[in-house]
Motif scaffolding. Sequence first.
Motif, PDB file in Angstrom:
ATOM      1  N   ARG A 112       1.058  -1.210   0.015  1.00  0.00           N
ATOM      2  CA  ARG A 112      -0.139   0.171   0.029  1.00  0.00           C
ATOM      3  C   ARG A 112       0.634   1.294  -0.025  1.00  0.00           C
ATOM      4  O   ARG A 112       0.692   2.283  -0.674  1.00  0.00           O
ATOM      5  CB  ARG A 112      -0.942   0.074   1.152  1.00  0.00           C
ATOM      6  N   LEU A 142       0.702   4.264  -3.073  1.00  0.00           N
ATOM      7  CA  LEU A 142       0.582   5.513  -2.839  1.00  0.00           C
ATOM      8  C   LEU A 142       1.669   6.325  -3.325  1.00  0.00           C
ATOM      9  O   LEU A 142       1.453   7.581  -3.885  1.00  0.00           O
ATOM     10  CB  LEU A 142       0.358   5.766  -1.311  1.00  0.00           C
ATOM     11  N   SER A 190      -6.926  12.895   2.099  1.00  0.00           N
ATOM     12  CA  SER A 190      -7.148  11.533   2.865  1.00  0.00           C
ATOM     13  C   SER A 190      -6.053  10.626   2.577  1.00  0.00           C
ATOM     14  O   SER A 190      -5.412   9.769   3.407  1.00  0.00           O
ATOM     15  CB  SER A 190      -8.523  11.092   2.585  1.00  0.00           C
ATOM     16  N   GLU A 191      -5.682  10.456   1.310  1.00  0.00           N
ATOM     17  CA  GLU A 191      -4.496   9.336   0.797  1.00  0.00           C
ATOM     18  C   GLU A 191      -3.014   9.937   1.413  1.00  0.00           C
ATOM     19  O   GLU A 191      -2.397   9.227   1.756  1.00  0.00           O
ATOM     20  CB  GLU A 191      -4.538   9.651  -0.738  1.00  0.00           C
ATOM     21  N   GLU A 237      -3.150   8.891   4.815  1.00  0.00           N
ATOM     22  CA  GLU A 237      -3.113   7.526   4.823  1.00  0.00           C
ATOM     23  C   GLU A 237      -1.599   7.089   4.964  1.00  0.00           C
ATOM     24  O   GLU A 237      -1.084   6.456   5.496  1.00  0.00           O
ATOM     25  CB  GLU A 237      -3.704   6.795   3.845  1.00  0.00           C
ATOM     26  N   GLN A 238      -0.799   7.914   3.833  1.00  0.00           N
ATOM     27  CA  GLN A 238       0.402   7.579   3.489  1.00  0.00           C
ATOM     28  C   GLN A 238       1.378   7.958   4.736  1.00  0.00           C
ATOM     29  O   GLN A 238       2.266   7.163   5.023  1.00  0.00           O
ATOM     30  CB  GLN A 238       0.877   8.599   2.339  1.00  0.00           C
ATOM     31  N   SER A 273       0.448   7.992   7.832  1.00  0.00           N
ATOM     32  CA  SER A 273       0.154   7.174   8.884  1.00  0.00           C
ATOM     33  C   SER A 273       0.713   5.614   8.726  1.00  0.00           C
ATOM     34  O   SER A 273       1.443   5.009   9.492  1.00  0.00           O
ATOM     35  CB  SER A 273      -1.398   6.908   9.074  1.00  0.00           C
ATOM     36  N   LEU A 274       0.704   5.353   7.367  1.00  0.00           N
ATOM     37  CA  LEU A 274       1.276   4.108   6.961  1.00  0.00           C
ATOM     38  C   LEU A 274       2.920   3.834   7.216  1.00  0.00           C
ATOM     39  O   LEU A 274       3.736   3.171   7.474  1.00  0.00           O
ATOM     40  CB  LEU A 274       1.130   3.738   5.425  1.00  0.00           C
TER      41      LEU A 274
END
Length: 82
Positions: free
Chosen positions: A12, A16, A28-29, A32-33, A35-36
């Motif tokens: 993932r 991204l 939002s992406e 997410e990036q 956080s990942l």
Amino acid sequence: MSEQIPQKLIKRINELAHKKKTVGLSKSEQAEQKSLRETYLALFRKSFRSDVEMMRVFNKAGQEVTPEKVRKIQKQKGLRDD
């Protein structure tokens, strides 16, 4: 034994990163990036620390030269009895 970083997480992150380079990411992406990546780094550090704490170092003469700090941690975890 050290904990492995899930391939799903790596996949993932790479998806991204590729999307960011080609078409860009939504807010939002981007979140997410971030956080990942933080999760990945935390797992990497935990795994690396575990690997180092399990290691014993010897010089060419065969004498153990493991740093005292690592020896102390190994004793606390019950990995050494000296």
